[in-house]
Design a protein around this motif. Structure first.
Motif, mmCIF file in Angstrom:
data_model
loop_
_atom_site.group_PDB
_atom_site.id
_atom_site.type_symbol
_atom_site.label_atom_id
_atom_site.label_comp_id
_atom_site.label_asym_id
_atom_site.label_seq_id
_atom_site.Cartn_x
_atom_site.Cartn_y
_atom_site.Cartn_z
ATOM 1 N N LEU A 130 0.832 -1.202 0.000
ATOM 2 C CA LEU A 130 0.000 0.000 0.000
ATOM 3 C C LEU A 130 0.869 1.255 0.000
ATOM 4 C CD1 LEU A 130 -2.707 1.436 0.158
ATOM 5 C CD2 LEU A 130 -2.682 1.110 2.644
ATOM 6 N N ARG A 131 1.920 1.254 0.806
ATOM 7 C CA ARG A 131 2.817 2.414 0.845
ATOM 8 C C ARG A 131 3.452 2.658 -0.525
ATOM 9 N NH1 ARG A 131 4.795 0.147 5.835
ATOM 10 N NH2 ARG A 131 6.797 -0.302 4.851
ATOM 11 N N ASN A 132 3.884 1.583 -1.171
ATOM 12 C CA ASN A 132 4.516 1.721 -2.483
ATOM 13 C C ASN A 132 3.537 2.266 -3.526
ATOM 14 O OD1 ASN A 132 6.956 0.763 -1.510
ATOM 15 N ND2 ASN A 132 6.577 -1.346 -2.137
ATOM 16 N N ARG A 133 2.309 1.777 -3.494
ATOM 17 C CA ARG A 133 1.329 2.220 -4.483
ATOM 18 C C ARG A 133 0.900 3.669 -4.229
ATOM 19 N NH1 ARG A 133 -0.715 -2.124 -7.571
ATOM 20 N NH2 ARG A 133 0.108 -4.114 -6.829
ATOM 21 N N LEU A 134 0.775 4.033 -2.970
ATOM 22 C CA LEU A 134 0.453 5.425 -2.656
ATOM 23 C C LEU A 134 1.594 6.351 -3.081
ATOM 24 C CD1 LEU A 134 -1.211 5.062 0.864
ATOM 25 C CD2 LEU A 134 -2.334 5.756 -1.256
ATOM 26 N N SER A 135 2.827 5.884 -2.932
ATOM 27 C CA SER A 135 3.974 6.675 -3.373
ATOM 28 C C SER A 135 4.001 6.832 -4.890
ATOM 29 C CB SER A 135 5.280 6.028 -2.901
ATOM 30 O OG SER A 135 5.351 5.990 -1.488
ATOM 31 N N SER A 136 3.414 5.874 -5.604
ATOM 32 C CA SER A 136 3.394 5.916 -7.072
ATOM 33 C C SER A 136 2.275 6.784 -7.622
ATOM 34 C CB SER A 136 3.243 4.494 -7.630
ATOM 35 O OG SER A 136 4.296 3.659 -7.212
ATOM 36 N N TRP A 137 1.317 7.147 -6.752
ATOM 37 C CA TRP A 137 0.132 7.871 -7.228
ATOM 38 C C TRP A 137 0.472 9.258 -7.776
ATOM 39 C CZ3 TRP A 137 -4.523 7.365 -8.981
ATOM 40 C CH2 TRP A 137 -5.424 8.421 -8.950
ATOM 41 N N LYS A 138 1.214 10.046 -7.003
ATOM 42 C CA LYS A 138 1.512 11.415 -7.425
ATOM 43 C C LYS A 138 2.335 11.462 -8.722
ATOM 44 C CE LYS A 138 0.493 14.752 -5.890
ATOM 45 N NZ LYS A 138 1.126 15.549 -4.833
ATOM 46 N N PRO A 139 3.406 10.649 -8.873
ATOM 47 C CA PRO A 139 4.134 10.661 -10.144
ATOM 48 C C PRO A 139 3.253 10.301 -11.339
ATOM 49 C CG PRO A 139 5.443 9.590 -8.453
ATOM 50 C CD PRO A 139 4.084 9.806 -7.860
ATOM 51 N N LEU A 140 2.329 9.361 -11.138
ATOM 52 C CA LEU A 140 1.422 8.997 -12.229
ATOM 53 C C LEU A 140 0.488 10.151 -12.560
ATOM 54 C CD1 LEU A 140 0.244 7.082 -14.265
ATOM 55 C CD2 LEU A 140 -1.050 5.966 -12.446
ATOM 56 N N ILE A 141 -0.026 10.842 -11.553
ATOM 57 C CA ILE A 141 -0.889 11.996 -11.791
ATOM 58 C C ILE A 141 -0.117 13.103 -12.498
ATOM 59 C CG2 ILE A 141 -2.239 13.815 -10.679
ATOM 60 C CD1 ILE A 141 -3.555 11.029 -10.865
ATOM 61 N N ASP A 142 1.163 13.243 -12.195
ATOM 62 C CA ASP A 142 1.999 14.221 -12.906
ATOM 63 C C ASP A 142 2.059 13.891 -14.392
ATOM 64 O OD1 ASP A 142 2.490 15.618 -10.594
ATOM 65 O OD2 ASP A 142 4.444 14.688 -10.211
ATOM 66 N N ARG A 143 2.153 12.601 -14.723
ATOM 67 C CA ARG A 143 2.173 12.197 -16.137
ATOM 68 C C ARG A 143 0.823 12.466 -16.791
ATOM 69 N NH1 ARG A 143 4.781 7.641 -13.988
ATOM 70 N NH2 ARG A 143 3.056 6.245 -14.506
ATOM 71 N N VAL A 144 -0.263 12.206 -16.053
ATOM 72 C CA VAL A 144 -1.604 12.499 -16.569
ATOM 73 C C VAL A 144 -1.728 13.981 -16.888
ATOM 74 C CG1 VAL A 144 -4.053 12.640 -15.945
ATOM 75 C CG2 VAL A 144 -2.761 10.568 -15.421
ATOM 76 N N GLN A 145 -1.287 14.817 -15.977
ATOM 77 C CA GLN A 145 -1.412 16.257 -16.173
ATOM 78 C C GLN A 145 -0.498 16.758 -17.273
ATOM 79 O OE1 GLN A 145 -0.863 17.650 -12.145
ATOM 80 N NE2 GLN A 145 -2.987 17.228 -11.579
ATOM 81 N N ALA A 146 0.666 16.107 -17.443
ATOM 82 C CA ALA A 146 1.551 16.477 -18.548
ATOM 83 C C ALA A 146 0.890 16.151 -19.894
ATOM 84 C CB ALA A 146 2.887 15.746 -18.426
ATOM 85 N N ARG A 147 0.206 15.021 -19.968
ATOM 86 C CA ARG A 147 -0.540 14.669 -21.180
ATOM 87 C C ARG A 147 -1.650 15.688 -21.455
ATOM 88 N NH1 ARG A 147 1.808 11.131 -24.777
ATOM 89 N NH2 ARG A 147 2.496 9.203 -23.739
#
Length: 241
Positions: A130-147
């Protein structure tokens, strides 16, 4: 004297033993209380995270659906370009013109997660996954927003093309259900369907569909991660192990 000394030693050792036992018991009680507090804090954090991510999921599904509709409008428009038959009704095409430049923005609610990360308290969750996936959330959202930024920048060019070659007034007249303004028809003799005869317009609409598909792809990646996070949260909520 030897007997007295022996008795005193036994008494002292007994006292020390009792003190040590008392300290061990106190430490155990303190540790138990601390563990109980940590579990309580974790459960409270799980509730807050679930509330935010449940909201994020609903918002994300809405954005994915709207992006899909916009992309499909671009693909439909490509069925009318060049020598292909044109839409019989100009009003129908004008509604497509408005739709192809619609880009829903995904802005999830991450306040509680940000607080945990910034304070270094993400370790409150016992689940490493859970900690790892929560840590991955913000970087993924950054990619979404870059798109999204890339898509909007491209669509600005498409909007400028329509400004130069068509009538936004006619196109906006078809979107009165989204606005409180009722637009009249253009005062110029213009038919937006003439843009379908321009190869540049066809290329721009095709690229628009590509940008939308890339954006949608990142949104779907976010949905997969979000679903896995919610599943892990549900698995941890109410546990006492």
């Amino acid at each position: 004297m030897e007997n007295k000394t022996s008795k005193y030693l036994k008494y002292a050792i007994g006292e020390i033993f009792l003190v040590v036992i008392g300290i061990i018991i106190a430490l155990q009680i303190n540790n138990w209380n601390e563990q109980r507090k940590l579990k309580f804090d974790e459960q409270e954090a799980l509730v807050n995270i679930k509330e935010d991510f449940t909201y994020n999921k609903k918002l994300l599904l809405d954005v994915i659906n709207e992006s899909e509709e916009t992309m499909q409008s671009s693909l439909v428009m490509l069925n009318y370009t060049g020598k292909k038959p044109k839409p019989e009704r100009e009003q129908y095409f004008d509604s497509l013109v408005n739709k192809v430049i619609t880009s829903p923005y995904y802005y999830p609610r991450n306040g509680f997660l940000d607080d945990l990360i910034n304070s270094g308290n993400l370790s409150i969750f016992r689940s490493v996954d859970l900690r790892n996936r929560l840590s991955s959330w913000k970087p993924l959202i950054d990619r979404v927003q870059a798109r999204y930024v890339g898509l909007r920048d491209y669509q600005d060019g498409l909007i400028n093309y329509i400004i130069e070659h068509g009538s936004w007034l006619n196109a906006d007249a078809m979107m009165t259900f989204e606005r409180d303004i009722e637009f009249p028809e253009s005062g110029f003799d213009v038919d937006n369907r003439t843009m379908l005869l321009d190869l540049k317009f066809e290329n721009m609409i095709e690229n628009n569909a590509i940008y939308l598909d890339n954006y949608r792809g990142e949104l779907i990646n976010a949905q997969k991660l979000l679903d896995s996070i919610l599943a892990l949260i549900d698995g941890q909520m109410g546990t006492t192990q």
